[in-house]
Design a protein around this motif. Structure first.
Motif, PDB file in Angstrom:
ATOM      1  N   TYR C   8       0.818  -1.221   0.000  1.00 55.77           N
ATOM      2  CA  TYR C   8       0.000   0.000   0.000  1.00 55.77           C
ATOM      3  C   TYR C   8       0.845   1.261   0.000  1.00 55.77           C
ATOM      4  O   TYR C   8       0.325   2.353   0.235  1.00 55.77           O
ATOM      5  CB  TYR C   8      -0.944   0.018   1.197  1.00 55.77           C
ATOM      6  CG  TYR C   8      -1.896  -1.135   1.226  1.00 55.77           C
ATOM      7  CD1 TYR C   8      -2.708  -1.411   0.117  1.00 55.77           C
ATOM      8  CD2 TYR C   8      -2.013  -1.946   2.347  1.00 55.77           C
ATOM      9  CE1 TYR C   8      -3.584  -2.477   0.140  1.00 55.77           C
ATOM     10  CE2 TYR C   8      -2.890  -3.008   2.375  1.00 55.77           C
ATOM     11  CZ  TYR C   8      -3.665  -3.271   1.268  1.00 55.77           C
ATOM     12  OH  TYR C   8      -4.550  -4.314   1.276  1.00 55.77           O
ATOM     13  N   ALA C   9       2.145   1.115  -0.222  1.00 52.42           N
ATOM     14  CA  ALA C   9       3.048   2.262  -0.128  1.00 52.42           C
ATOM     15  C   ALA C   9       2.544   3.433  -0.963  1.00 52.42           C
ATOM     16  O   ALA C   9       2.517   4.579  -0.513  1.00 52.42           O
ATOM     17  CB  ALA C   9       4.441   1.851  -0.586  1.00 52.42           C
ATOM     18  N   GLU C  10       2.108   3.110  -2.176  1.00 55.32           N
ATOM     19  CA  GLU C  10       1.661   4.161  -3.085  1.00 55.32           C
ATOM     20  C   GLU C  10       0.512   4.970  -2.471  1.00 55.32           C
ATOM     21  O   GLU C  10       0.547   6.193  -2.459  1.00 55.32           O
ATOM     22  CB  GLU C  10       1.166   3.503  -4.360  1.00 55.32           C
ATOM     23  CG  GLU C  10       1.571   4.199  -5.627  1.00 55.32           C
ATOM     24  CD  GLU C  10       1.223   3.304  -6.794  1.00 55.32           C
ATOM     25  OE1 GLU C  10       0.117   3.466  -7.310  1.00 55.32           O
ATOM     26  OE2 GLU C  10       2.044   2.429  -7.148  1.00 55.32           O
ATOM     27  N   ALA C  11      -0.461   4.244  -1.941  1.00 55.59           N
ATOM     28  CA  ALA C  11      -1.637   4.914  -1.381  1.00 55.59           C
ATOM     29  C   ALA C  11      -1.241   5.811  -0.217  1.00 55.59           C
ATOM     30  O   ALA C  11      -1.625   6.977  -0.158  1.00 55.59           O
ATOM     31  CB  ALA C  11      -2.660   3.880  -0.929  1.00 55.59           C
ATOM     32  N   VAL C  12      -0.436   5.263   0.708  1.00 63.47           N
ATOM     33  CA  VAL C  12      -0.085   6.035   1.902  1.00 63.47           C
ATOM     34  C   VAL C  12       0.728   7.268   1.505  1.00 63.47           C
ATOM     35  O   VAL C  12       0.419   8.392   1.900  1.00 63.47           O
ATOM     36  CB  VAL C  12       0.727   5.160   2.878  1.00 63.47           C
ATOM     37  CG1 VAL C  12       1.153   5.978   4.074  1.00 63.47           C
ATOM     38  CG2 VAL C  12      -0.109   3.983   3.326  1.00 63.47           C
ATOM     39  N   LEU C  13       1.757   7.034   0.669  1.00 66.18           N
ATOM     40  CA  LEU C  13       2.633   8.155   0.312  1.00 66.18           C
ATOM     41  C   LEU C  13       1.857   9.215  -0.458  1.00 66.18           C
ATOM     42  O   LEU C  13       2.002  10.406  -0.202  1.00 66.18           O
ATOM     43  CB  LEU C  13       3.814   7.652  -0.506  1.00 66.18           C
ATOM     44  CG  LEU C  13       4.810   6.822   0.300  1.00 66.18           C
ATOM     45  CD1 LEU C  13       5.926   6.322  -0.593  1.00 66.18           C
ATOM     46  CD2 LEU C  13       5.370   7.644   1.450  1.00 66.18           C
ATOM     47  N   SER C  14       1.017   8.784  -1.388  1.00 66.99           N
ATOM     48  CA  SER C  14       0.319   9.793  -2.192  1.00 66.99           C
ATOM     49  C   SER C  14      -0.657  10.584  -1.329  1.00 66.99           C
ATOM     50  O   SER C  14      -0.824  11.783  -1.514  1.00 66.99           O
ATOM     51  CB  SER C  14      -0.392   9.152  -3.380  1.00 66.99           C
ATOM     52  OG  SER C  14      -1.339   8.226  -2.940  1.00 66.99           O
ATOM     53  N   SER C  15      -1.296   9.937  -0.359  1.00 60.57           N
ATOM     54  CA  SER C  15      -2.228  10.715   0.458  1.00 60.57           C
ATOM     55  C   SER C  15      -1.473  11.715   1.328  1.00 60.57           C
ATOM     56  O   SER C  15      -1.930  12.840   1.521  1.00 60.57           O
ATOM     57  CB  SER C  15      -3.117   9.815   1.303  1.00 60.57           C
ATOM     58  OG  SER C  15      -2.349   9.046   2.163  1.00 60.57           O
TER      59      SER C  15
END
Lengths: 218, 245, 52
Positions: C8-15
């Motif tokens: 989920y790295a993408e989701a967390v970082l983008s948020s």
């Protein structure tokens, strides 16, 4: 008060705006929808209540800027403000005139347009009833928006931005009631909620509209 | 402290003088809380067994959502104060707060969408909570647009404060209407987790710090923006006088 | 010392990126407008003092 009402109605008739334009707009929306979503009658009958409600709402919105604009321009609004009539009364009459010229024709025409969208037979009565109950609220809320933007040069777009969010509860309960009618479900709850919203807005919102109008006439 | 003493800050000059001293304090506190809370949340909390690392989004999402609603409440209170006591600072504070509230709403919606993508498998669902926030955002937009559209300051303050009152009632109505509407669609299907109740202590303390950070951040920013609005108002008044004289 | 964010790295970082970017833009705009208005007011007040 009655004189004001008849005057407004006469003006709306003579200008040819109110009556015809709203209805024509409603018809165009209903005609365009099948082009957008395809002519399958089962799909159309499913979305018909929502489309009819949206069309009525937009047709209502379209004629809102005329509620006060003409009287504002020729100064008769100032005259009305100095008359012994309370401002709340004037606002209510204006809303009533708007409803009689736009809301009521829409309600009467709705079954016909329902036919075009192949609305199922059990849906007609709830649809007409929901529009009959809901459109007065649309007019009263719209009058509030019109009073807010009366002094502005380009108020039309702002008026939509202000009024449309206020239409949300009415639209939800009205369309829900019409949809439940189509599906043959019990319509009592949305009916009561819709009636409650309409009564509440008619009772309370004219005070806000009058206050706003007084500020704008200052 | 005598509560009546509070009203002295309604004097624009006094307000500017006081906030001059208070503003740095709040700014520093806000930055400290935000940095501590977010770093604590981002680096030093475990993963949730169900949500994986996406649970870290909570430290932005929940405070932003809280503020989105509380900013509107603050605008409601200041609008009422303007209507009743006609203090310019109050009306201008509401004006200053609105864009912050709108941004908070966007953050809540955006982080919610990003969280929803892996968790619910969709960016957007017409869930009651999401829908009400979208409607709240529309209310913010209308409110800001009305402020921008009207030239006369007092007229604008009057109209927007009445809009804020009416809007509050309708926003509340919409909240319940949306609840009803969605139940009407999918019977009892609830997408949203009840966050506060499910949150374990490990997540709870950094979350509290983040909420405090967002509140302080809002206070600092609203003070700053109110000062700007007060000055802008004075500037317009001076310019008008110059033109007259 | 980046924590392991898993799939989920993408989701967390983008948020985090989106939120912080929005907040920073808001603060930046507020500060800029504050400075601009303060300066303009200063100018006008000085002019008024000179004339008055």
């Amino acid at each position: 008060m009655i004189a004001l009402l008849t005057r407004d109605l006469k003006l709306a008739m003579r200008a040819g705006g109110g009556f015809g334009l709203g209805l024509a707009f409603f018809l165009i929306v209903v005609t365009l929808v099948p082009f957008g979503v395809g002519p399958q009658s089962d799909l159309l009958s499913k979305i018909a209540p929502g489309i009819l409600w949206l069309g009525a709402l937009l047709a209502c919105l379209l004629s809102l800027d005329r509620v006060f604009a003409l009287d504002w321009e020729d100064g008769s609004l100032d005259l009305l403000a100095t008359s012994p009539l309370p401002m709340e009364g004037i606002v209510t009459i204006k809303a009533l005139a708007h409803w009689l010229t736009t809301g009521l024709p829409l309600v009467l025409a709705a079954p016909l347009f329902g036919l075009l969208l192949s609305l199922p037979t059990p849906g007609y009565a709830p649809l007409v009833l929901s529009l009959l109950l809901g459109t007065p609220a649309l007019s009263v809320i719209g009058t509030f928006g019109a009073a807010l933007t009366v002094g502005l040069k380009r108020g039309g777009l702002l008026l939509s931005l202000l009024v449309l969010p206020l239409y949300v509860p009415t639209l939800i309960f009205g369309a829900e009631m019409a949809r439940r009618g189509v599906e043959g479900l019990d319509t009592t709850t949305p009916l009561l909620m819709l009636a409650g919203i309409t009564c509440g807005t008619i009772a309370l919102l004219p005070f806000a509209s009058a206050a706003v109008l007084k500020v704008n006439l200052r | 402290m005598n509560l009546n003493a509070l009203w002295q800050y309604a004097n624009p000059k006094k307000f500017i003088q006081t906030t001059e001293k208070v503003l740095p304090l709040f700014s520093v506190l806000a930055v400290v809380c935000l940095v501590v809370g977010l770093i604590w949340g981002f680096f030093f909390t475990p993963e949730d067994y169900r949500q994986g690392s996406t649970v870290k989004i909570i430290y932005l999402h929940v405070p932003a959502a809280l503020m989105a609603i509380n900013v509107w409440l603050m605008m409601l209170v200041t609008s009422l104060i303007w209507i009743v006591r006609r203090h310019h600072v109050s009306a201008l504070a509401a004006r200053a707060a609105a864009p912050i509230g709108a941004v908070m709403t966007v953050i809540a919606l955006a982080t919610g969408a990003i969280w929803g993508q892996p968790m619910w498998g969709t960016w957007w669902a017409w869930d009651p909570r999401l829908t009400s926030f979208l409607i709240l955002f529309l209310f913010y937009l209308g409110y800001i647009a009305l402020w921008e559209a009207i030239e006369n300051d007092d007229t604008a303050a009057d109209l927007t404060s009445i809009l804020c009152l009416v809007g509050s009632v309708f926003a509340l109505l919409s909240r319940y209407a949306v609840n009803f509407w969605n139940q009407g669609l999918h019977q009892g299907a609830s997408l949203s987790l009840d966050k506060e109740e499910n949150v374990a202590d490990v997540f709870w303390y950094p979350l509290l710090v983040c909420i405090a950070g967002f509140v302080l951040f809002f206070i600092a920013l609203v003070l700053l923006r109110t000062r700007t609005e007060i000055r802008a108002r004075r500037m317009r008044a001076l310019l008008a006088r110059e033109r007259m004289g | 010392m980046m924590p392991d964010l898993g799939k989920y790295a993408e989701a967390v970082l983008s948020s985090y990126a989106v939120s912080l970017a929005l907040l920073i833009v808001l603060v930046w705009l507020s500060l800029r407008r504050s400075a601009k208005v303060a300066k303009q007011l200063e100018d006008i007040e000085q002019k008024a003092r000179k004339n008055g």
